[in-house]
Design a protein around this motif. Structure first.
Motif, PDB file in Angstrom:
ATOM      1  N   TRP A 149       0.366   5.680  -7.915  1.00 18.49           N
ATOM      2  CA  TRP A 149       0.120   5.311  -6.538  1.00 18.49           C
ATOM      3  C   TRP A 149      -1.103   5.985  -5.937  1.00 18.49           C
ATOM      4  O   TRP A 149      -1.840   5.390  -5.191  1.00 18.49           O
ATOM      5  CB  TRP A 149       1.363   5.576  -5.698  1.00 18.49           C
ATOM      6  N   ARG A 150      -1.343   7.259  -6.291  1.00 21.04           N
ATOM      7  CA  ARG A 150      -2.467   7.957  -5.644  1.00 21.04           C
ATOM      8  C   ARG A 150      -3.791   7.321  -6.079  1.00 21.04           C
ATOM      9  O   ARG A 150      -4.684   7.107  -5.276  1.00 21.04           O
ATOM     10  CB  ARG A 150      -2.443   9.440  -5.974  1.00 21.04           C
ATOM     11  N   TYR A 180       3.327   2.366   1.786  1.00 21.19           N
ATOM     12  CA  TYR A 180       3.827   2.993   3.009  1.00 21.19           C
ATOM     13  C   TYR A 180       5.348   2.890   3.042  1.00 21.19           C
ATOM     14  O   TYR A 180       6.042   3.841   3.384  1.00 21.19           O
ATOM     15  CB  TYR A 180       3.203   2.278   4.207  1.00 21.19           C
ATOM     16  N   SER A 181       5.872   1.716   2.670  1.00 19.47           N
ATOM     17  CA  SER A 181       7.319   1.515   2.636  1.00 19.47           C
ATOM     18  C   SER A 181       7.795   1.493   1.191  1.00 19.47           C
ATOM     19  O   SER A 181       7.148   0.876   0.351  1.00 19.47           O
ATOM     20  CB  SER A 181       7.688   0.161   3.243  1.00 19.47           C
ATOM     21  N   PRO A 182       8.931   2.122   0.915  1.00 17.27           N
ATOM     22  CA  PRO A 182       9.493   2.022  -0.427  1.00 17.27           C
ATOM     23  C   PRO A 182       9.959   0.591  -0.698  1.00 17.27           C
ATOM     24  O   PRO A 182      10.419  -0.097   0.206  1.00 17.27           O
ATOM     25  CB  PRO A 182      10.695   2.977  -0.384  1.00 17.27           C
ATOM     26  N   PHE A 241      -9.945  10.590   1.719  1.00 15.70           N
ATOM     27  CA  PHE A 241     -10.072  10.031   0.369  1.00 15.70           C
ATOM     28  C   PHE A 241     -10.723  11.013  -0.594  1.00 15.70           C
ATOM     29  O   PHE A 241     -11.006  10.656  -1.736  1.00 15.70           O
ATOM     30  CB  PHE A 241     -10.912   8.743   0.405  1.00 15.70           C
ATOM     31  N   TYR A 247       0.810  -1.222   0.000  1.00 15.42           N
ATOM     32  CA  TYR A 247       0.000   0.000   0.000  1.00 15.42           C
ATOM     33  C   TYR A 247       0.847   1.278   0.000  1.00 15.42           C
ATOM     34  O   TYR A 247       0.349   2.363   0.277  1.00 15.42           O
ATOM     35  CB  TYR A 247      -1.069  -0.015   1.093  1.00 15.42           C
ATOM     36  N   ILE A 253      -7.397  -0.389   3.893  1.00 12.73           N
ATOM     37  CA  ILE A 253      -6.362  -1.041   4.693  1.00 12.73           C
ATOM     38  C   ILE A 253      -6.744  -1.089   6.159  1.00 12.73           C
ATOM     39  O   ILE A 253      -7.135  -0.089   6.758  1.00 12.73           O
ATOM     40  CB  ILE A 253      -5.016  -0.309   4.545  1.00 12.73           C
ATOM     41  N   LYS A 299      -4.044   3.889  -4.455  1.00 13.20           N
ATOM     42  CA  LYS A 299      -4.361   3.941  -3.024  1.00 13.20           C
ATOM     43  C   LYS A 299      -5.811   4.303  -2.764  1.00 13.20           C
ATOM     44  O   LYS A 299      -6.387   3.884  -1.774  1.00 13.20           O
ATOM     45  CB  LYS A 299      -3.445   4.951  -2.326  1.00 13.20           C
ATOM     46  N   SER A 300      -6.392   5.059  -3.657  1.00 10.28           N
ATOM     47  CA  SER A 300      -7.792   5.426  -3.442  1.00 10.28           C
ATOM     48  C   SER A 300      -8.711   4.224  -3.677  1.00 10.28           C
ATOM     49  O   SER A 300      -9.889   4.267  -3.331  1.00 10.28           O
ATOM     50  CB  SER A 300      -8.181   6.600  -4.341  1.00 10.28           C
TER      51      SER A 300
END
Lengths: 304, 261
Positions: free
Chosen positions: A73-74, A54-56, A106, A52, A82, A77-78
């Motif tokens: 990514w945006r 959060y971490s590269p 969101f 998701y 999670i 993520k929408s």
């Protein structure tokens, strides 16, 4: 549209001195409930955090909804909901405001947010506690609210990191029922858990991880039949004569110290034979479970 | 490691969250900025002021209260912004895991931090405005220059909010905030031309005090309140703006280092 919601190839996560995820590959199809199982430190949460965004990612490739995560990514993520492992509901807000505020993150239109909020409060039986402060909720209600919050954006993919850890049996079953309803509705779910019963009940397919690698992948029932067999016999207390007997007969068993677990694949009469020959010990026959597979593959040592 | 920085107007969502929480307890939050000046004005105006008498500030003669009241506003701006992004943000980040929850949504860490800084600035503008009303009623703010005060409060709020966030990005635990407070905030509170004119200090101390952002904020607020705007104040504006930009970038970098693993 590609049928694969998640596809991961040679995915890696390294910290300063530690390789948390060591080149794993798997995919999750649309409408599937997929499990990531493994002992503590197996790399489940690290994997999820990369999923998701959060971490590269340290290496390998990660695609969500058929797209490279690094680009869209945006948008990706929408479309994801999670449910993180630790409780991070907003303690400064009421139950309802937790959902409404999260909906704003969101960018949901106010009307949609309000509709979703009321629907989810009912779906998770929280409508009577809508004005309650988070601090006054029981563990089960908090978990349900975290789930409701993860669904506020009507996601195409739900990611659950240990959704029922620390819940009492009633709350756990309630969560399972809700998740089964969602799965039946066609939602794609990725789940990590320590509870093999949970994985066996909810997951269509799963992987068992250890030390950053995937050990096996398959459907729960297939894995049980492949690695353990149909049934197991538990005998306690174990002793040398029993172990000798099992070894001369070429039977596979696991020694847990206070009890032996014999994997039985072929011999329908094995339980009767053992019970007769080793009377005076406690012999129990039970169906093989995913937990037997898990312990067989990941060993018995504590992971601390 | 490659770093992609994306900042959109979505930081407003984080700001809105904090506003929502603030509105639940606004009656309590409104009290200190309304009552504090009354206490200070009573103590300093009646008690200390009569002892001090008029003195020379710049090229004019001034009584103690009109000198001190604007500094009280500057101090309020500093405290409100600094404490919001230090203690309050740290609690949200570390204990409540609010940032973690936000990062599971389309928000980026940069947007979360900017939202927090913007909120802290907003909070100090609200406090400064309430205080301005009280001291205006006491005749201690002159207009029209006094109308510029909220704008100055925005800049001061942003600056001290960013400074607080820099410390939040590096402190190992909440107790450690005592260090920047005793080594940085309290000396500023006392030696930024707040309680007495800087000219009373030795020249080396004056130069040192000029490094304090509160010195420049106090100069600006006082100039607004006393209707004595001068071109030299541009330097104070530039100094605060630079300080704000530098510390906000430091805060973003520090938080990234702290949270993204």
């Amino acid at each position: 549209m590609t049928p694969e919601v998640i596809s991961v190839a040679r995915l890696k996560k390294t910290f300063a001195t530690l390789t948390a995820v060591d080149g794993i590959s798997f995919f999750v199809k649309r409408g599937e409930c997929f499990g990531l199982l493994g002992p503590n430190g197996a790399g489940k949460t690290s994997t999820i955090r990369m999923l998701y965004g959060y971490s590269p990612v340290s290496g390998g490739e990660l695609r969500l909804f058929g797209q490279r995560m690094s680009k869209n990514w945006r948008c990706a993520k929408s479309r994801i909901g999670i449910c993180q492992q630790e409780d991070n509901l907003d303690p400064d807000l009421s139950v309802r405001d937790n959902l409404l505020t999260y909906a704003r993150y969101f960018d949901l239109p106010t009307g949609t947010a309000q509709q979703s909020t009321e629907h989810l409060l009912r779906f998770f039986s929280l409508e009577h506690r809508a004005e309650t402060n988070i601090r006054e909720l029981s563990g089960g209600m908090k978990r349900r609210l975290v789930l409701a919050r993860a669904l506020i954006n009507n996601p195409d993919l739900l990611i659950l990191d240990e959704p029922t850890t620390g819940l009492d049996p009633q709350s756990r079953h309630q969560v399972w029922e809700r998740l089964e309803e969602l799965r039946t509705g066609g939602l794609t779910i990725l789940l990590t858990t320590h509870y093999m019963e949970e994985a066996a009940r909810l997951c269509d397919r799963l992987v068992i991880m250890d030390q950053g690698r995937i050990l096996v992948e398959g459907r729960p029932q297939e894995l049980i039949e492949k690695y353990v067999g149909r049934e197991v016999i538990e005998i306690s207390p174990p002793d040398a004569t029993l172990q000798d007997y099992l070894e001369t007969r070429g039977l596979y068993y696991e020694n847990f110290g206070q009890r032996l677990v014999v994997h039985n694949r072929a011999d329908a009469a094995l339980f009767a034979t053992l019970a007769d020959n080793f009377a005076g010990r406690r012999c129990t026959l039970r169906p093989a479970t995913l937990e037997d597979v898990f312990l067989h593959l990941t060993g018995k040592e504590l992971r601390e | 490691m490659k770093r992609v920085v994306t900042i959109s107007r979505r930081w407003v969502r984080v700001w809105q969250r904090n506003l929502k929480v603030y509105r639940q307890t606004w009656k309590i939050s409104f009290l200190p900025p309304l009552l504090e000046p009354i206490f200070y004005l009573a103590a300093f105006g009646i008690g200390l002021g009569s002892l001090v008498g008029d003195f020379t500030y710049g090229s004019r003669s001034i009584a103690y209260l009109p000198f001190f009241a604007p500094a009280l506003v500057a101090i309020t701006i500093m405290y409100n912004a600094f404490f919001e992004t230090s203690y309050a943000s740290f609690v949200r980040m570390y204990y409540q895991k609010t940032f973690d929850a936000m990062l599971a949504t389309p928000l980026t860490l940069e947007e979360v931090i900017i939202g927090e800084i913007a909120w802290a600035a907003t909070k100090s503008v609200i406090a400064a405005f309430l205080m301005q009303i009280v001291i205006s009623l006491a005749g201690l703010v002159q207009y029209p220059a006094g109308l510029l005060l909220p704008a100055v409060a925005v800049l001061g709020g942003l600056t001290f909010a960013s400074i607080g966030m820099v410390f939040t990005s590096i402190v190992p635990n909440i107790e450690t905030f005592n260090l920047p407070i005793f080594l940085f905030v309290t000396p500023m509170f006392l030696f930024s031309g707040t309680f007495f004119p800087l000219q009373n200090l030795p020249i080396w101390a004056q130069r040192l005090a000029c490094l304090f952002p509160l010195t420049h904020l106090t100069l600006l607020v006082r100039a607004c309140a006393l209707n004595s705007l001068a071109p030299s104040l541009i330097w104070s504006l530039v100094y605060l703006l630079t300080f704000f930009l530098a510390t906000s970038l430091l805060a973003l970098r520090g938080m990234h280092k702290r949270l993204i693993k």
